[in-house]
Design an enzyme around this catalytic site. Sequence first.
Site, PDB file in Angstrom:
ATOM      1  N   CYS A  33     -73.765 -26.525 -62.557  1.00 33.73           N
ATOM      2  CA  CYS A  33     -73.187 -27.432 -63.551  1.00 33.73           C
ATOM      3  C   CYS A  33     -71.820 -27.009 -64.081  1.00 33.73           C
ATOM      4  O   CYS A  33     -71.380 -27.520 -65.110  1.00 33.73           O
ATOM      5  CB  CYS A  33     -74.152 -27.604 -64.713  1.00 33.73           C
ATOM      6  N   CYS A 102     -60.445 -18.929 -69.508  1.00 35.30           N
ATOM      7  CA  CYS A 102     -60.753 -18.879 -68.071  1.00 35.30           C
ATOM      8  C   CYS A 102     -60.783 -17.450 -67.543  1.00 35.30           C
ATOM      9  O   CYS A 102     -61.350 -17.197 -66.472  1.00 35.30           O
ATOM     10  CB  CYS A 102     -59.749 -19.704 -67.279  1.00 35.30           C
TER      11      CYS A 102
HETATM   12 FE1  FES Z   1     -63.400 -23.526 -67.481  1.00 30.27          FE
HETATM   13 FE2  FES Z   1     -61.019 -22.706 -66.540  1.00 30.27          FE
HETATM   14  S1  FES Z   1     -61.456 -24.569 -67.577  1.00 30.27           S
HETATM   15  S2  FES Z   1     -62.898 -21.693 -66.438  1.00 30.27           S
END
Ligand code: FES
Length: 131
Positions: A33, A102
């Site tokens: 997901c 991220c």
């Molecule tokens: Fe979720 Fe980059 S936007 S890891």
Amino acid sequence: MYTEKILDHFTNPRNLGVLEDADGIGVLGDPGCGDYIKVYIKVTDDHISDIRFQIAGCPAAIACGSAMTELAKGKSIDEAAEICDADILEYLGGLPEEKAHCSNLGAGALQNAIINYLVKALQQQEHVTVI
Ligand code: FES
């Protein structure tokens, strides 16, 4: 928006793939997901002698995974365990504010691979049961 270094690591990720004989494996995220990363480490003389990763994620996450492998390769287990999100961001020259999270995937999965390696090493010792 992205530095040249990020674009380079996104379009040409280092150390992609699987290590069949990995000493430690760490995952973070959910392949069903969303963003997901799996990190494989090979440890020789207490140092990360080889590392690979597989990923499903945004361009920033892919670049951060690649950067994480470059930072970890050759480091001692203790040194690699210290690698954090900020180190990855600094290595890549920063990320846009909304993409800063991220970098969590790569650093977290590396920590999980190191923990997996250490637990396996402990389990090989007599009189130790890791539960
Ligand atoms: Fe979720 Fe980059 S936007 S890891």
